[in-house]
Design a protein around this motif. Sequence first.
Motif, PDB file in Angstrom:
ATOM      1  N   UNK A 216       0.639  -1.269   0.044  1.00 61.62           N
ATOM      2  CA  UNK A 216       0.137   0.065  -0.124  1.00 61.62           C
ATOM      3  C   UNK A 216       0.800   1.397   0.242  1.00 61.62           C
ATOM      4  N   UNK A 217       0.709   2.156  -0.977  1.00 65.85           N
ATOM      5  CA  UNK A 217       1.459   3.351  -1.048  1.00 65.85           C
ATOM      6  C   UNK A 217       0.661   4.560  -0.783  1.00 65.85           C
ATOM      7  N   UNK A 218       0.884   5.327   0.148  1.00 63.04           N
ATOM      8  CA  UNK A 218      -0.125   6.810   0.319  1.00 63.04           C
ATOM      9  C   UNK A 218       0.949   7.662  -0.358  1.00 63.04           C
ATOM     10  N   UNK A 219       0.456   8.410  -1.417  1.00 67.50           N
ATOM     11  CA  UNK A 219       1.199   9.481  -2.047  1.00 67.50           C
ATOM     12  C   UNK A 219       0.371  10.769  -1.786  1.00 67.50           C
ATOM     13  N   UNK A 220       1.154  11.691  -2.248  1.00 68.20           N
ATOM     14  CA  UNK A 220       0.097  13.287  -2.392  1.00 68.20           C
ATOM     15  C   UNK A 220      -0.893  13.288  -3.280  1.00 68.20           C
ATOM     16  N   UNK A 221      -1.324  12.296  -3.975  1.00 67.91           N
ATOM     17  CA  UNK A 221      -2.201  12.343  -4.818  1.00 67.91           C
ATOM     18  C   UNK A 221      -3.215  11.231  -4.745  1.00 67.91           C
ATOM     19  N   UNK A 222      -2.837  10.103  -4.201  1.00 72.09           N
ATOM     20  CA  UNK A 222      -3.735   8.973  -4.248  1.00 72.09           C
ATOM     21  C   UNK A 222      -3.335   8.039  -3.278  1.00 72.09           C
ATOM     22  N   UNK A 223      -4.200   6.925  -3.178  1.00 76.85           N
ATOM     23  CA  UNK A 223      -3.723   5.753  -2.451  1.00 76.85           C
ATOM     24  C   UNK A 223      -3.462   4.587  -3.460  1.00 76.85           C
ATOM     25  N   UNK A 224      -2.322   3.765  -3.470  1.00 82.36           N
ATOM     26  CA  UNK A 224      -1.951   2.839  -4.533  1.00 82.36           C
ATOM     27  C   UNK A 224      -2.145   1.527  -3.559  1.00 82.36           C
ATOM     28  N   UNK A 225      -2.588   0.640  -4.254  1.00 82.96           N
ATOM     29  CA  UNK A 225      -2.832  -0.813  -3.636  1.00 82.96           C
ATOM     30  C   UNK A 225      -2.383  -1.609  -4.621  1.00 82.96           C
ATOM     31  N   UNK A 226      -1.081  -2.393  -4.265  1.00 78.52           N
ATOM     32  CA  UNK A 226      -0.580  -3.328  -5.180  1.00 78.52           C
ATOM     33  C   UNK A 226      -0.952  -4.749  -4.737  1.00 78.52           C
ATOM     34  N   UNK A 227      -1.526  -5.566  -5.571  1.00 75.06           N
ATOM     35  CA  UNK A 227      -2.282  -6.768  -5.343  1.00 75.06           C
ATOM     36  C   UNK A 227      -1.273  -7.870  -6.355  1.00 75.06           C
ATOM     37  N   UNK A 228      -0.122  -8.299  -5.793  1.00 72.25           N
ATOM     38  CA  UNK A 228       0.244  -9.542  -6.721  1.00 72.25           C
ATOM     39  C   UNK A 228      -0.426 -10.782  -6.558  1.00 72.25           C
ATOM     40  N   UNK A 229      -0.769 -11.527  -7.657  1.00 76.66           N
ATOM     41  CA  UNK A 229      -1.626 -12.680  -7.840  1.00 76.66           C
ATOM     42  C   UNK A 229      -0.934 -13.787  -8.153  1.00 76.66           C
ATOM     43  N   UNK A 230      -1.567 -14.920  -8.038  1.00 77.12           N
ATOM     44  CA  UNK A 230      -0.956 -16.132  -8.598  1.00 77.12           C
ATOM     45  C   UNK A 230       0.172 -16.812  -7.744  1.00 77.12           C
ATOM     46  N   UNK A 231       0.589 -17.842  -7.923  1.00 76.69           N
ATOM     47  CA  UNK A 231       1.714 -18.539  -7.211  1.00 76.69           C
ATOM     48  C   UNK A 231       2.918 -17.843  -7.232  1.00 76.69           C
ATOM     49  N   UNK A 232       3.480 -17.162  -8.612  1.00 79.12           N
ATOM     50  CA  UNK A 232       4.531 -16.720  -8.841  1.00 79.12           C
ATOM     51  C   UNK A 232       4.656 -15.209  -8.339  1.00 79.12           C
ATOM     52  N   UNK A 233       3.378 -14.532  -8.333  1.00 79.18           N
ATOM     53  CA  UNK A 233       3.480 -12.895  -8.231  1.00 79.18           C
ATOM     54  C   UNK A 233       3.853 -12.444  -9.299  1.00 79.18           C
ATOM     55  N   UNK A 234       3.769 -12.849 -10.418  1.00 77.97           N
ATOM     56  CA  UNK A 234       4.107 -12.081 -11.740  1.00 77.97           C
ATOM     57  C   UNK A 234       2.907 -11.383 -12.329  1.00 77.97           C
ATOM     58  N   UNK A 235       2.029 -11.881 -12.046  1.00 75.80           N
ATOM     59  CA  UNK A 235       0.698 -10.918 -12.447  1.00 75.80           C
ATOM     60  C   UNK A 235       0.438 -10.144 -11.097  1.00 75.80           C
ATOM     61  N   UNK A 236       0.338  -8.780 -11.553  1.00 74.02           N
ATOM     62  CA  UNK A 236       0.010  -7.688 -10.545  1.00 74.02           C
ATOM     63  C   UNK A 236      -1.121  -6.991 -10.911  1.00 74.02           C
ATOM     64  N   UNK A 237      -2.072  -6.516 -10.021  1.00 74.37           N
ATOM     65  CA  UNK A 237      -3.165  -5.677 -10.125  1.00 74.37           C
ATOM     66  C   UNK A 237      -2.800  -4.508  -9.188  1.00 74.37           C
ATOM     67  N   UNK A 238      -3.095  -3.074  -9.804  1.00 74.86           N
ATOM     68  CA  UNK A 238      -2.641  -1.864  -9.324  1.00 74.86           C
ATOM     69  C   UNK A 238      -3.955  -1.186  -9.195  1.00 74.86           C
ATOM     70  N   UNK A 239      -4.465  -0.903  -8.094  1.00 78.30           N
ATOM     71  CA  UNK A 239      -5.669  -0.123  -7.593  1.00 78.30           C
ATOM     72  C   UNK A 239      -5.110   1.386  -7.373  1.00 78.30           C
ATOM     73  N   UNK A 240      -5.745   2.334  -8.143  1.00 74.44           N
ATOM     74  CA  UNK A 240      -5.457   3.713  -7.827  1.00 74.44           C
ATOM     75  C   UNK A 240      -6.496   4.247  -7.301  1.00 74.44           C
ATOM     76  N   UNK A 241      -6.468   4.897  -6.002  1.00 76.32           N
ATOM     77  CA  UNK A 241      -7.724   5.358  -5.383  1.00 76.32           C
ATOM     78  C   UNK A 241      -7.312   6.845  -5.011  1.00 76.32           C
ATOM     79  N   UNK A 242      -8.015   7.806  -5.823  1.00 83.76           N
ATOM     80  CA  UNK A 242      -7.722   9.294  -5.676  1.00 83.76           C
ATOM     81  C   UNK A 242      -8.239   9.401  -4.399  1.00 83.76           C
ATOM     82  N   UNK A 243      -7.923  10.351  -3.587  1.00 78.45           N
ATOM     83  CA  UNK A 243      -8.155  10.897  -2.256  1.00 78.45           C
ATOM     84  C   UNK A 243      -9.896  11.459  -2.474  1.00 78.45           C
ATOM     85  N   UNK A 244      -9.951  12.151  -3.424  1.00 78.87           N
ATOM     86  CA  UNK A 244     -11.297  12.678  -3.722  1.00 78.87           C
ATOM     87  C   UNK A 244     -12.515  11.903  -3.714  1.00 78.87           C
TER      88      UNK A 244
END
Length: 121
Positions: free
Chosen positions: A40-68
């Motif tokens: 989880x990253x909290x930046x000056x613009x948004x919250x970013x949630x990084x979700x590594x998937x699968x056994x190897x973690x090579x597939x990654x989903x990035x959720x960008x949540x604007x603070x607004x």
Amino acid sequence: MALFGNAHTIDPGKAAHEYARLLGQGEQVYGAYQLVRDAILLTDRRMIMIDKQGMTGKKVEYHSLPYRSITHFSVETAGHFDLDAELKIWVSGTAAPIEKTFTKGVDIYEVQAILTQFVTR
């Protein structure tokens, strides 16, 4: 504690370097938390949630949540028997909150302060 799925603090500078490709020009990381493979990253613009998937973690989903889009949030501090702190974030258009658990070593007040700084703009 990471094995139990609870987030712990990581250096914001290291996180900014590791996830530089996700950041916009001039975007700064104020808080960073590691959760086994996810982050989880909290930046000056948004919250970013990084979700590594699968056994190897090579597939990654990035959720960008604007603070607004955050309508409200709550923090629950760790106690004597419940050693974990919790963060709940409600996003406009959804009824159920996003819930994240942090180890006792994470300063949940720092997480709350970062969110307050940017959500209330």
